[in-house]
Design a protein around this motif. Structure first.
Motif, PDB file in Angstrom:
ATOM      1  N   GLU A   2       0.814  -1.217   0.000  1.00 32.67           N
ATOM      2  CA  GLU A   2       0.000   0.000   0.000  1.00 32.67           C
ATOM      3  C   GLU A   2       0.851   1.273   0.000  1.00 32.67           C
ATOM      4  OE1 GLU A   2      -2.936   2.248   3.079  1.00 32.67           O
ATOM      5  OE2 GLU A   2      -3.309   0.110   2.803  1.00 32.67           O
ATOM      6  N   LYS A   3       1.869   1.298   0.822  1.00 27.60           N
ATOM      7  CA  LYS A   3       2.723   2.481   0.925  1.00 27.60           C
ATOM      8  C   LYS A   3       3.458   2.726  -0.393  1.00 27.60           C
ATOM      9  CE  LYS A   3       4.741   5.540   3.706  1.00 27.60           C
ATOM     10  NZ  LYS A   3       4.294   6.136   4.912  1.00 27.60           N
ATOM     11  N   GLU A   4       4.007   1.685  -0.984  1.00 24.66           N
ATOM     12  CA  GLU A   4       4.713   1.815  -2.254  1.00 24.66           C
ATOM     13  C   GLU A   4       3.781   2.311  -3.357  1.00 24.66           C
ATOM     14  OE1 GLU A   4       7.989  -1.741  -1.426  1.00 24.66           O
ATOM     15  OE2 GLU A   4       6.166  -2.178  -2.570  1.00 24.66           O
TER      16      GLU A   4
ATOM     17  N   LEU B 208      -6.401   7.437   2.147  1.00 20.31           N
ATOM     18  CA  LEU B 208      -5.665   8.059   3.249  1.00 20.31           C
ATOM     19  C   LEU B 208      -6.251   9.445   3.529  1.00 20.31           C
ATOM     20  CD1 LEU B 208      -2.044   7.228   2.047  1.00 20.31           C
ATOM     21  CD2 LEU B 208      -3.321   6.065   3.839  1.00 20.31           C
ATOM     22  N   THR B 209      -5.943   9.983   4.692  1.00 19.07           N
ATOM     23  CA  THR B 209      -6.384  11.343   4.993  1.00 19.07           C
ATOM     24  C   THR B 209      -5.480  12.342   4.265  1.00 19.07           C
ATOM     25  OG1 THR B 209      -4.950  11.622   6.918  1.00 19.07           O
ATOM     26  CG2 THR B 209      -7.137  10.623   7.312  1.00 19.07           C
ATOM     27  N   ILE B 210      -5.983  13.537   4.079  1.00 19.32           N
ATOM     28  CA  ILE B 210      -5.180  14.564   3.415  1.00 19.32           C
ATOM     29  C   ILE B 210      -3.893  14.845   4.198  1.00 19.32           C
ATOM     30  CG2 ILE B 210      -5.121  17.020   2.787  1.00 19.32           C
ATOM     31  CD1 ILE B 210      -7.907  16.616   1.551  1.00 19.32           C
ATOM     32  N   PRO B 211      -3.934  14.963   5.545  1.00 20.47           N
ATOM     33  CA  PRO B 211      -2.657  15.158   6.254  1.00 20.47           C
ATOM     34  C   PRO B 211      -1.666  14.003   6.051  1.00 20.47           C
ATOM     35  CG  PRO B 211      -4.481  15.784   7.666  1.00 20.47           C
ATOM     36  CD  PRO B 211      -5.077  15.135   6.442  1.00 20.47           C
ATOM     37  N   GLU B 212      -2.154  12.763   5.971  1.00 17.81           N
ATOM     38  CA  GLU B 212      -1.258  11.627   5.712  1.00 17.81           C
ATOM     39  C   GLU B 212      -0.637  11.736   4.320  1.00 17.81           C
ATOM     40  OE1 GLU B 212      -3.179   7.879   8.153  1.00 17.81           O
ATOM     41  OE2 GLU B 212      -4.253   8.582   6.379  1.00 17.81           O
TER      42      GLU B 212
ATOM     43  N   LEU C 213      -4.621  18.859  -6.222  1.00 18.66           N
ATOM     44  CA  LEU C 213      -4.740  17.472  -5.788  1.00 18.66           C
ATOM     45  C   LEU C 213      -5.632  17.356  -4.550  1.00 18.66           C
ATOM     46  CD1 LEU C 213      -4.015  14.513  -6.190  1.00 18.66           C
ATOM     47  CD2 LEU C 213      -1.925  14.921  -4.863  1.00 18.66           C
ATOM     48  N   MET C 214      -5.498  18.278  -3.602  1.00 17.80           N
ATOM     49  CA  MET C 214      -6.343  18.234  -2.405  1.00 17.80           C
ATOM     50  C   MET C 214      -7.828  18.337  -2.760  1.00 17.80           C
ATOM     51  SD  MET C 214      -4.551  20.172   0.809  1.00 17.80           S
ATOM     52  CE  MET C 214      -4.286  21.728  -0.015  1.00 17.80           C
ATOM     53  N   VAL C 215      -8.156  19.188  -3.714  1.00 19.04           N
ATOM     54  CA  VAL C 215      -9.550  19.314  -4.155  1.00 19.04           C
ATOM     55  C   VAL C 215     -10.028  17.987  -4.723  1.00 19.04           C
ATOM     56  CG1 VAL C 215     -11.066  20.420  -5.856  1.00 19.04           C
ATOM     57  CG2 VAL C 215      -9.445  21.800  -4.531  1.00 19.04           C
ATOM     58  N   LYS C 216      -9.218  17.382  -5.587  1.00 22.57           N
ATOM     59  CA  LYS C 216      -9.602  16.108  -6.210  1.00 22.57           C
ATOM     60  C   LYS C 216      -9.705  14.987  -5.172  1.00 22.57           C
ATOM     61  CE  LYS C 216      -9.846  17.547 -10.440  1.00 22.57           C
ATOM     62  NZ  LYS C 216     -11.146  17.646 -11.109  1.00 22.57           N
ATOM     63  N   ILE C 217      -8.814  14.987  -4.185  1.00 23.45           N
ATOM     64  CA  ILE C 217      -8.877  13.975  -3.130  1.00 23.45           C
ATOM     65  C   ILE C 217     -10.166  14.148  -2.334  1.00 23.45           C
ATOM     66  CG2 ILE C 217      -7.848  13.207  -0.944  1.00 23.45           C
ATOM     67  CD1 ILE C 217      -5.085  13.976  -2.210  1.00 23.45           C
ATOM     68  N   SER C 218     -10.483  15.375  -1.982  1.00 20.03           N
ATOM     69  CA  SER C 218     -11.717  15.643  -1.232  1.00 20.03           C
ATOM     70  C   SER C 218     -12.942  15.194  -2.019  1.00 20.03           C
ATOM     71  CB  SER C 218     -11.830  17.124  -0.891  1.00 20.03           C
ATOM     72  OG  SER C 218     -10.789  17.510  -0.029  1.00 20.03           O
TER      73      SER C 218
ATOM     74  N   GLU D  71     -13.009  12.866  -4.356  1.00 17.33           N
ATOM     75  CA  GLU D  71     -12.971  11.403  -4.405  1.00 17.33           C
ATOM     76  C   GLU D  71     -13.433  10.799  -3.083  1.00 17.33           C
ATOM     77  OE1 GLU D  71     -12.671   7.705  -6.005  1.00 17.33           O
ATOM     78  OE2 GLU D  71     -12.491   9.592  -7.103  1.00 17.33           O
ATOM     79  N   GLN D  72     -12.992  11.363  -1.973  1.00 15.28           N
ATOM     80  CA  GLN D  72     -13.403  10.862  -0.666  1.00 15.28           C
ATOM     81  C   GLN D  72     -14.895  11.066  -0.446  1.00 15.28           C
ATOM     82  OE1 GLN D  72     -10.544  12.975   1.779  1.00 15.28           O
ATOM     83  NE2 GLN D  72      -9.123  11.253   1.758  1.00 15.28           N
ATOM     84  N   ALA D  73     -15.446  12.176  -0.943  1.00 14.65           N
ATOM     85  CA  ALA D  73     -16.877  12.415  -0.835  1.00 14.65           C
ATOM     86  C   ALA D  73     -17.656  11.385  -1.655  1.00 14.65           C
ATOM     87  CB  ALA D  73     -17.222  13.826  -1.292  1.00 14.65           C
TER      88      ALA D  73
END
Length: 126
Positions: free
Chosen positions: A6-8, A35-39, A111-116, A118-120
């Motif tokens: 997973e990490k790789e 993963l969380t945004i801070p991670e 990227l943060m916008v896209k991650i948010s 995707e998580q939603a």
């Protein structure tokens, strides 16, 4: 090609921010949204950027379409070992992270916008 842990897989996804092509923020977000945004931010700036940033800083980047996992994974692993064992190396990296955050601010924000998003979507699917 070996199976990545997973990490790789996260390292490889985030390395796509350092290629000399159009960056597909949505594709990267899908690969790291568990993963969380801070991670993700920590992994990006403390683990991946110190190895991949030089690709963006040379006049003719050596990587055009993606990093080879056989190169990136051992390099990041060695970097992390060095950070734990070498005080001077660790402090140099911590200073460089400030530069990485400024240099990558635009792409990291996208990227943060896209991650948010995707998580939603993932939350809505539950």
């Amino acid at each position: 090609m070996k199976s990545l842990n997973e990490k790789e897989a996260v390292w490889m996804a985030l390395s796509d921010l350092f290629i000399d092509n159009e960056i597909n923020h949505e594709y990267i977000a899908k690969r790291v949204a568990h993963l969380t945004i801070p991670e993700i931010e920590h992994i990006l700036f403390y683990e991946v950027a110190p190895i991949c940033m030089s690709n963006l800083l040379v006049p003719t980047p050596t990587v055009w379409e993606g990093f080879d996992e056989d190169y990136i994974i051992p390099e990041i692993q060695q970097h992390l070992q060095e950070m734990q064992s070498n005080w001077l190396y660790n402090h140099k990296v911590l200073l460089k992270i400030k530069f990485y955050k400024v240099f990558l601010n635009k792409d990291w924000s996208k990227l943060m916008v896209k991650i948010s998003q995707e998580q939603a979507k993932q939350t809505d699917d539950l």
